[in-house]
Design a protein around this motif. Structure first.
Motif, PDB file in Angstrom:
ATOM      1  N   GLU A 171       0.812  -1.226   0.000  1.00  0.00           N
ATOM      2  CA  GLU A 171       0.000   0.000   0.000  1.00  0.00           C
ATOM      3  C   GLU A 171       0.844   1.275   0.000  1.00  0.00           C
ATOM      4  O   GLU A 171       0.486   2.253   0.633  1.00  0.00           O
TER       5      GLU A 171
ATOM      6  N   SER B 214      -0.081  -5.590   4.520  1.00  0.00           N
ATOM      7  CA  SER B 214      -1.291  -6.315   4.130  1.00  0.00           C
ATOM      8  C   SER B 214      -0.839  -7.687   3.655  1.00  0.00           C
ATOM      9  O   SER B 214       0.234  -7.817   3.060  1.00  0.00           O
TER      10      SER B 214
ATOM     11  N   GLN C  38      -2.460  -9.408   1.497  1.00  0.00           N
ATOM     12  CA  GLN C  38      -3.184  -9.646   0.242  1.00  0.00           C
ATOM     13  C   GLN C  38      -2.386 -10.413  -0.813  1.00  0.00           C
ATOM     14  O   GLN C  38      -2.864 -11.399  -1.377  1.00  0.00           O
TER      15      GLN C  38
ATOM     16  N   ARG D  26       1.498  -0.186   9.860  1.00  0.00           N
ATOM     17  CA  ARG D  26       1.589   1.033   9.042  1.00  0.00           C
ATOM     18  C   ARG D  26       2.318   2.096   9.850  1.00  0.00           C
ATOM     19  O   ARG D  26       1.886   2.432  10.963  1.00  0.00           O
TER      20      ARG D  26
ATOM     21  N   GLU E 167       2.192   5.143  10.254  1.00  0.00           N
ATOM     22  CA  GLU E 167       1.350   6.329  10.043  1.00  0.00           C
ATOM     23  C   GLU E 167       1.954   7.473  10.849  1.00  0.00           C
ATOM     24  O   GLU E 167       2.093   7.361  12.065  1.00  0.00           O
TER      25      GLU E 167
ATOM     26  N   LEU F 174      -3.757   3.364  13.447  1.00  0.00           N
ATOM     27  CA  LEU F 174      -2.870   2.680  14.384  1.00  0.00           C
ATOM     28  C   LEU F 174      -1.596   2.312  13.625  1.00  0.00           C
ATOM     29  O   LEU F 174      -1.600   2.267  12.389  1.00  0.00           O
TER      30      LEU F 174
ATOM     31  N   TYR G  46      -2.366  -3.040  13.531  1.00  0.00           N
ATOM     32  CA  TYR G  46      -3.796  -3.332  13.651  1.00  0.00           C
ATOM     33  C   TYR G  46      -4.103  -4.739  13.163  1.00  0.00           C
ATOM     34  O   TYR G  46      -3.283  -5.371  12.498  1.00  0.00           O
TER      35      TYR G  46
ATOM     36  N   GLU H 272      -8.520 -10.187   6.138  1.00  0.00           N
ATOM     37  CA  GLU H 272      -8.407 -10.076   4.680  1.00  0.00           C
ATOM     38  C   GLU H 272      -8.916 -11.349   4.011  1.00  0.00           C
ATOM     39  O   GLU H 272      -8.705 -12.451   4.523  1.00  0.00           O
TER      40      GLU H 272
ATOM     41  N   GLU I 193     -14.122   4.814   6.561  1.00  0.00           N
ATOM     42  CA  GLU I 193     -13.709   3.580   5.872  1.00  0.00           C
ATOM     43  C   GLU I 193     -13.351   2.457   6.843  1.00  0.00           C
ATOM     44  O   GLU I 193     -12.508   2.622   7.710  1.00  0.00           O
ATOM     45  N   VAL I 194     -14.010   1.322   6.674  1.00  0.00           N
ATOM     46  CA  VAL I 194     -13.630   0.148   7.469  1.00  0.00           C
ATOM     47  C   VAL I 194     -13.084  -0.978   6.581  1.00  0.00           C
ATOM     48  O   VAL I 194     -12.427  -1.885   7.067  1.00  0.00           O
TER      49      VAL I 194
ATOM     50  N   ARG J 234      -8.205  -7.661  -8.768  1.00  0.00           N
ATOM     51  CA  ARG J 234      -6.753  -7.560  -8.933  1.00  0.00           C
ATOM     52  C   ARG J 234      -6.385  -7.619 -10.407  1.00  0.00           C
ATOM     53  O   ARG J 234      -7.018  -8.346 -11.203  1.00  0.00           O
TER      54      ARG J 234
ATOM     55  N   GLY K 198     -10.399  -3.514   8.670  1.00  0.00           N
ATOM     56  CA  GLY K 198      -9.685  -3.178   9.912  1.00  0.00           C
ATOM     57  C   GLY K 198     -10.571  -3.534  11.097  1.00  0.00           C
ATOM     58  O   GLY K 198     -11.616  -2.926  11.305  1.00  0.00           O
TER      59      GLY K 198
END
Ligand code: 4AD
Length: 581
Positions: A311, A331, A333, A354, A356, A364, A367, A371, A504-505, A511, A552
């Motif tokens: 990401e 992630s 993914q 992350r 952040e 956070l 977290y 997925e 956003e959750v 893909r 999340g």
């Protein structure tokens, strides 16, 4: 002849009011009041203002150094102050005597209490060990039972727990016991209430209590409408919890500031709110597992230590891995995608990280990321699946009486999202924001291509006040791996799920499944494809239309429980500048 009085000096400018000061010319006091109290009024007081005093016009400044008898008004004030002081001292002496008496009485009572030895009465029925919420094969003695026949008796039980609340009356001690499963009101009476352990009982002390279960008397309230009338209890010496200044109620007092509560998170977690949130969290994870299993999805466990980004580089936590640059995963993914050919649809519940660099209420550093990845699907299938999973999970958690009761207390106004969720394209959201006068981060009207910032997104969700599937974001603002929309290559087959109060959750997409397109995407984003050789290989060995999403867990929990911040949704939150306890 009376003895000549001593002279005490006061210099209002350079004097010092301290008991160790002698009050001489060289070391004077600062105020007449203090000098007077120190000497009990038994001196003559000379004063001056050696720096700020007034001198007659034309006079030499050295006149400031002359000592003059204290003014009458100053002496009068000093006499009053001395009287007050003497009264206060007498009162304090009285109180000290009183305290001493009480301490002695308490000590004597403790010594007496120590002599009281309690033992379990072996003639009573064997106590059945239960958890505080157990109800199976449990009988309560009716509050109106008149006699003591065997048929009327409640079950004799024994329970372990910690003292959550405590009320001491003259002959009875009410304990609200907790064990993580429930609460139970317990009564210590008679000899039990007079023991040393009972008299010195503190909150959070561990205890084992034996006794008979009764219905609560009419008008009284207690968990499961029952109370334990103790006939014996036991506290091992090491089970006792600190009291006095160190008592848990002093350390995490109600209304303490958030930093203190976070530093003492291990103690905060023992409170009603934090523990309820953690219990709801436990059940939500269980609900996801169970819904995924019902959809025949398989759980996998990808690594947390990786050498690829998912990401964007800005939020990567870098570390040295035996001399190689590596990252904490953002992630799972890409790894989930590699499982599709051999395992079918898969999911994982793992930590994502992350870096952040902002302190918002929904970000956070670490977290829990739920997925999922689905094979041979269309974008619409993906949206339908997300809608189904969220609604089934909510249905399941509200169907569990314990979880539902926690949610009701934490977030009484929680509304189950209506089906179907509102589906809105990104381009329509831009128009909606402009129609509603909601500006972008630069204070300008929104334009196609803008990243919808957190504040705008939250305002939109709050106004719409429903769960929204926001779709088709522009290529430029989304990750490299997202499939482009065949009908409009400016946008991707992507989706964010937005919920009221949080925003956003979920973030998901179809893909990019074509080898050449993926290679072009790496080039466009300036990412070296080499470390992604294993991801790229998926496009070489039987590619497929597939997609997935990440949810999340802390944001989801914040929505369900009505929490102000995701920090409250973690056991021990990690965010910028906090990595403890
Ligand atoms: O939108 P994101 O970044 O999407 C992905 O990571 C995808 N690769 C997931 C996938 O398709 N498998 O993150 C997904 C979700 C967000 O919607 C949000 O709920 C949560 O992860 N999230 C965070 N939660 C707390 N703190 C942070 N810093 C978060 N960043 C993302």
């Amino acid at each position: 002849m009376a003895e000549p009085k001593s002279i005490v000096y006061v210099d209002e400018d350079v004097g010092v009011d301290e008991a160790s000061v002698p009050g001489t010319e060289a070391q004077p006091f600062k105020t007449v009041v203090f000098a007077y109290i120190q000497t009990q009024g038994a001196a003559d007081y000379l004063t001056r203002k050696s720096k700020t005093g007034t001198v007659l016009e034309g006079a030499d400044k050295s006149a400031l150094l002359e000592w003059k008898p204290a003014a009458k008004s100053a002496l009068k004030k000093a006499v009053n102050a001395l009287q007050q002081h003497q009264k206060k001292a007498a009162r304090e002496k009285e109180l000290a005597v009183q305290r001493q008496k009480e301490d002695k009485a308490r000590h004597a009572a403790f010594e007496e209490a120590k002599k009281i030895v309690i033992e379990e009465d072996s003639s009573l029925p064997k106590a059945k060990r239960i958890r505080l919420d157990d109800q199976e094969d449990i009988k309560l003695r009716s509050a109106s039972a008149a006699g003591d026949s065997v048929e009327e008796r409640g079950t004799r039980i024994r329970v372990f727990g910690r003292v959550h609340n405590l009320r001491k009356q003259k002959d009875v001690i009410f304990i609200e016991l907790k064990d993580g499963y429930g609460k139970m009101q317990c009564l210590l009476t008679g000899k039990l209430a007079k023991t040393y352990d009972a008299l010195t009982l503190t909150r959070e002390t561990s205890i084992e209590i034996y006794g008979e279960l009764y219905e609560v008397p009419p008008g009284a309230k207690a968990s499961l409408n029952r109370e334990l009338h103790a006939d014996y209890f036991r506290i091992e010496p090491i089970w006792k919890a600190a009291g006095g200044e160190d008592a848990i109620t002093t350390r995490v007092a109600p209304g303490a500031d958030p930093t203190t509560l976070l530093n003492l998170r291990h103690l905060t977690l023992r409170g009603d709110k934090a523990s309820a949130v953690m219990l709801v969290r436990d059940y939500i994870e269980h609900a996801f597992l169970s819904v995924y299993r019902s959809l025949r999805m398989r759980k996998v466990s990808p690594p947390a230590l990786v050498q690829t980004q998912v990401e964007g580089g800005a939020t990567l936590f870098k570390f040295d891995y035996y001399g190689e640059t590596s990252f904490l995963t953002q992630s799972s993914q890409l790894y989930l995608e590699t499982c599709l050919p051999s395992m079918g649809d898969v999911y994982c519940i793992e930590k994502s990280f992350r870096a952040e660099k902002s302190l918002t209420r929904r970000h956070l550093s670490e977290y829990t990321h739920i997925e999922a990845e689905l094979d041979f699907i269309s974008f619409d299938d993906l949206l339908d699946h997300i809608e189904l999973v969220i609604s089934r999970v909510i249905e399941m958690i509200l169907g569990d009486p314990e979880t539902a009761s926690h949610i009701k207390r934490l977030n009484p106004s929680f509304e189950v999202p209506k089906l179907p969720f509102l589906r809105m394209r990104y381009s329509d959201a831009i128009d909606w924001l402009n129609e509603h006068g909601i500006e972008n981060e630069d204070g300008k009207t929104h334009a196609f291509g803008d990243d919808i910032a957190e504040a705008a997104e939250r305002r939109m969700t709050d106004i719409l006040n429903q769960t929204v599937l926001l779709t088709h974001f522009p290529v430029e603002i989304k990750a490299f791996y997202m499939q482009k929309d065949k009908n409009d290559p400016r946008v991707t087959e992507s989706v964010d799920v937005l919920v009221p109060g949080v925003g956003e959750v979920v973030g998901g997409s179809m893909r990019m499944d074509d080898y050449n397109e993926l290679m072009a995407a790496y080039k466009r984003e300036g990412i070296d494809p080499e470390p992604y050789y294993w991801y790229i290989d998926q496009r070489k060995y039987g590619s497929s239309p597939h997609g997935g999403y990440g949810l999340g867990l802390e944001r989801f929990l914040a929505w369900i429980c009505g929490l102000h911040t995701v920090r409250e949704a973690c056991l021990y939150p990690r965010y910028m500048n906090r990595c403890t306890p």
